[in-house]
Design a protein around this motif. Structure first.
Motif, mmCIF file in Angstrom:
data_model
loop_
_atom_site.group_PDB
_atom_site.id
_atom_site.type_symbol
_atom_site.label_atom_id
_atom_site.label_comp_id
_atom_site.label_asym_id
_atom_site.label_seq_id
_atom_site.Cartn_x
_atom_site.Cartn_y
_atom_site.Cartn_z
ATOM 1 N N GLN A 99 42.001 -53.477 -28.885
ATOM 2 C CA GLN A 99 42.542 -54.678 -29.516
ATOM 3 C C GLN A 99 41.675 -55.890 -29.189
ATOM 4 O OE1 GLN A 99 46.568 -55.691 -28.338
ATOM 5 N NE2 GLN A 99 46.376 -57.784 -29.110
ATOM 6 N N LEU A 100 41.265 -56.008 -27.921
ATOM 7 C CA LEU A 100 40.431 -57.137 -27.515
ATOM 8 C C LEU A 100 39.087 -57.110 -28.233
ATOM 9 C CD1 LEU A 100 40.027 -59.600 -25.663
ATOM 10 C CD2 LEU A 100 39.101 -58.036 -23.942
ATOM 11 N N LEU A 101 38.482 -55.936 -28.320
ATOM 12 C CA LEU A 101 37.187 -55.809 -28.986
ATOM 13 C C LEU A 101 37.271 -56.210 -30.457
ATOM 14 C CD1 LEU A 101 36.029 -52.417 -27.432
ATOM 15 C CD2 LEU A 101 34.968 -54.642 -27.042
ATOM 16 N N ASN A 102 38.400 -55.895 -31.079
ATOM 17 C CA ASN A 102 38.557 -56.172 -32.507
ATOM 18 C C ASN A 102 38.942 -57.617 -32.803
ATOM 19 O OD1 ASN A 102 37.927 -53.539 -33.267
ATOM 20 N ND2 ASN A 102 40.063 -52.858 -33.140
ATOM 21 N N THR A 103 39.529 -58.299 -31.820
ATOM 22 C CA THR A 103 40.050 -59.647 -32.085
ATOM 23 C C THR A 103 39.320 -60.742 -31.319
ATOM 24 O OG1 THR A 103 41.716 -59.437 -30.319
ATOM 25 C CG2 THR A 103 42.352 -58.728 -32.547
ATOM 26 N N PHE A 104 38.384 -60.371 -30.445
ATOM 27 C CA PHE A 104 37.756 -61.366 -29.578
ATOM 28 C C PHE A 104 36.918 -62.370 -30.371
ATOM 29 C CE2 PHE A 104 34.544 -63.168 -26.835
ATOM 30 C CZ PHE A 104 35.255 -63.472 -25.686
ATOM 31 N N THR A 105 37.194 -63.647 -30.142
ATOM 32 C CA THR A 105 36.373 -64.723 -30.705
ATOM 33 C C THR A 105 35.884 -65.661 -29.604
ATOM 34 O OG1 THR A 105 38.375 -66.030 -31.146
ATOM 35 C CG2 THR A 105 37.503 -64.688 -32.963
ATOM 36 N N ASN A 106 36.724 -65.862 -28.578
ATOM 37 C CA ASN A 106 36.349 -66.653 -27.411
ATOM 38 C C ASN A 106 37.231 -66.216 -26.249
ATOM 39 O OD1 ASN A 106 38.880 -68.177 -27.539
ATOM 40 N ND2 ASN A 106 37.950 -69.265 -29.264
ATOM 41 N N TYR A 107 37.040 -66.834 -25.079
ATOM 42 C CA TYR A 107 37.761 -66.382 -23.889
ATOM 43 C C TYR A 107 39.277 -66.540 -24.004
ATOM 44 C CZ TYR A 107 33.391 -65.637 -21.369
ATOM 45 O OH TYR A 107 32.172 -65.165 -20.965
ATOM 46 N N ASP A 108 39.728 -67.434 -24.847
ATOM 47 C CA ASP A 108 41.171 -67.592 -25.038
ATOM 48 C C ASP A 108 41.794 -66.395 -25.755
ATOM 49 O OD1 ASP A 108 41.396 -70.014 -23.750
ATOM 50 O OD2 ASP A 108 41.093 -71.203 -25.567
ATOM 51 N N SER A 109 40.946 -65.548 -26.349
ATOM 52 C CA SER A 109 41.455 -64.387 -27.080
ATOM 53 C C SER A 109 42.240 -63.434 -26.186
ATOM 54 C CB SER A 109 40.301 -63.624 -27.739
ATOM 55 O OG SER A 109 39.603 -64.433 -28.658
ATOM 56 N N VAL A 110 41.955 -63.446 -24.875
ATOM 57 C CA VAL A 110 42.650 -62.525 -23.971
ATOM 58 C C VAL A 110 44.142 -62.845 -23.897
ATOM 59 C CG1 VAL A 110 40.596 -62.064 -22.591
ATOM 60 C CG2 VAL A 110 42.122 -63.932 -21.938
ATOM 61 N N LYS A 111 44.503 -64.086 -24.214
ATOM 62 C CA LYS A 111 45.910 -64.472 -24.137
ATOM 63 C C LYS A 111 46.751 -63.801 -25.215
ATOM 64 C CE LYS A 111 44.730 -68.944 -22.103
ATOM 65 N NZ LYS A 111 44.734 -70.422 -22.251
ATOM 66 N N SER A 112 46.094 -63.280 -26.250
ATOM 67 C CA SER A 112 46.826 -62.617 -27.332
ATOM 68 C C SER A 112 47.174 -61.174 -26.990
ATOM 69 C CB SER A 112 46.000 -62.650 -28.619
ATOM 70 O OG SER A 112 44.824 -61.858 -28.481
ATOM 71 N N LEU A 113 46.731 -60.683 -25.836
ATOM 72 C CA LEU A 113 46.992 -59.293 -25.466
ATOM 73 C C LEU A 113 48.447 -59.063 -25.073
ATOM 74 C CD1 LEU A 113 43.774 -58.535 -23.368
ATOM 75 C CD2 LEU A 113 44.257 -57.884 -25.733
ATOM 76 N N ASN A 114 49.143 -60.131 -24.729
ATOM 77 C CA ASN A 114 50.577 -60.069 -24.401
ATOM 78 C C ASN A 114 50.884 -59.197 -23.187
ATOM 79 O OD1 ASN A 114 51.359 -61.762 -26.571
ATOM 80 N ND2 ASN A 114 51.229 -60.022 -27.981
ATOM 81 N N GLU A 115 49.893 -59.001 -22.336
ATOM 82 C CA GLU A 115 50.124 -58.318 -21.066
ATOM 83 C C GLU A 115 49.591 -59.204 -19.953
ATOM 84 O OE1 GLU A 115 49.715 -54.018 -20.582
ATOM 85 O OE2 GLU A 115 48.846 -53.972 -22.589
ATOM 86 N N THR A 116 50.363 -59.325 -18.889
ATOM 87 C CA THR A 116 49.949 -60.155 -17.762
ATOM 88 C C THR A 116 50.117 -59.394 -16.458
ATOM 89 O OG1 THR A 116 52.154 -61.134 -17.502
ATOM 90 C CG2 THR A 116 50.593 -62.286 -18.955
ATOM 91 N N PHE A 117 49.492 -59.936 -15.414
ATOM 92 C CA PHE A 117 49.602 -59.335 -14.093
ATOM 93 C C PHE A 117 49.715 -60.466 -13.074
ATOM 94 C CE2 PHE A 117 48.316 -57.207 -10.214
ATOM 95 C CZ PHE A 117 48.863 -55.942 -10.361
ATOM 96 N N PRO A 118 50.693 -60.400 -12.154
ATOM 97 C CA PRO A 118 50.876 -61.482 -11.178
ATOM 98 C C PRO A 118 49.837 -61.423 -10.059
ATOM 99 C CG PRO A 118 52.470 -59.744 -10.787
ATOM 100 C CD PRO A 118 51.728 -59.358 -12.036
ATOM 101 N N VAL A 119 49.199 -62.552 -9.796
ATOM 102 C CA VAL A 119 48.203 -62.637 -8.731
ATOM 103 C C VAL A 119 48.607 -63.755 -7.782
ATOM 104 C CG1 VAL A 119 45.792 -63.116 -8.175
ATOM 105 C CG2 VAL A 119 46.361 -61.784 -10.211
ATOM 106 N N THR A 120 48.628 -63.449 -6.501
ATOM 107 C CA THR A 120 48.967 -64.444 -5.492
ATOM 108 C C THR A 120 47.707 -65.130 -5.011
ATOM 109 O OG1 THR A 120 50.855 -63.129 -4.761
ATOM 110 C CG2 THR A 120 50.070 -64.827 -3.255
ATOM 111 N N THR A 121 47.743 -66.448 -4.941
ATOM 112 C CA THR A 121 46.576 -67.191 -4.475
ATOM 113 C C THR A 121 46.349 -66.912 -3.004
ATOM 114 O OG1 THR A 121 47.849 -69.145 -3.862
ATOM 115 C CG2 THR A 121 47.033 -69.032 -6.114
ATOM 116 N N GLY A 122 45.074 -66.903 -2.626
ATOM 117 C CA GLY A 122 44.716 -66.694 -1.233
ATOM 118 C C GLY A 122 43.739 -67.748 -0.783
#
Length: 226
Positions: A99-122
């Motif tokens: 999906q990313l390969l087919n829709t990528f136009t700029n770095y904001d394109s990753v936000k359309s993937l609708n999947e996230t992962f929680p990361v804790t700051t260190g």
């Protein structure tokens, strides 16, 4: 009135105090001097391993480089050091890469993937334009096994020729590869050489004109990548 320096200003002050050049510092951390220059102008930040090397080079502790009072200049979307908060970042999985390969136009394109992962700051703050990438095979074993999730920062196109030595995710043509840059010949011959840590895989050569995006792997979600 107390003057609070940015991290970049602190790095520059300590470098000059040791009579070191940008080139000297770059050689110590294994990066071109332009990367150090970006740190000192608050356009980028060193990762945890690099901060440790810098502190040792300057003869101070990491705590002296970073404090709860430091500010990050014009860098946007960074959580303050010491906050230990969790931020949900876009997740690039094996399943949604097509999906990313087919829709990528700029770095904001990753936000359309609708999947996230929680990361804790260190020790290093997390920017909201970072992504989490799932390693899809044994190609980077033994350090990164299949299924491992890593934190990665986007690299601007003008900085593609400067990147080398670390692990990167490279989106080119209709392919997505996570490999180590062992030879960056973009500036002279327009080619990027990517190696697998697993020796059963052959290196690949990528034409610079085909590169659509590049992310530098910073660390596994809960451990630094060396």
């Amino acid at each position: 009135m107390e003057v609070i320096m940015t991290l970049g200003e602190t790095l520059r002050k300590n470098r000059r105090a040791k009579n070191l050049t940008l080139q000297n510092v770059g050689e110590a951390v294994g990066l071109p001097y332009q990367s150090v220059q970006r740190w000192e102008t608050d356009k980028a930040i060193p990762n945890a391993v690099q901060l440790t090397v810098l502190a040792k080079l300057f003869g101070i502790s990491v705590d002296e480089l970073l404090s709860e009072d430091f500010v990050m200049g014009d860098i946007k979307g960074i959580l303050p050091f010491g906050s230990h908060l969790t931020i949900n970042l876009p997740l690039i999985t094996v399943a949604n890469r097509t999906q990313l390969l087919n829709t990528f136009t700029n770095y904001d394109s990753v936000k359309s993937l609708n999947e996230t992962f929680p990361v804790t700051t260190g020790i290093v703050p997390v920017q909201d334009n970072y992504v989490v990438i799932e390693i899809g095979s044994d190609i980077m074993e033994p350090k990164l096994s299949s299924g491992t999730k890593v934190l990665a920062e986007p690299i601007s196109q003008e900085n593609f020729p400067e990147e080398h030595g670390g692990v990167y995710a490279v989106l080119y043509n209709k392919k997505f590869a996570v490999r180590r840059i062992v030879n960056n010949d973009i500036a002279e011959h327009g080619k990027l050489f990517l190696n697998a840590d697993n020796t059963k895989y052959d290196p690949i050569v990528v034409e610079a004109t085909s590169i659509r995006a590049m992310w530098k792997v910073l660390r596994v979600v809960d451990a630094v990548v060396f």
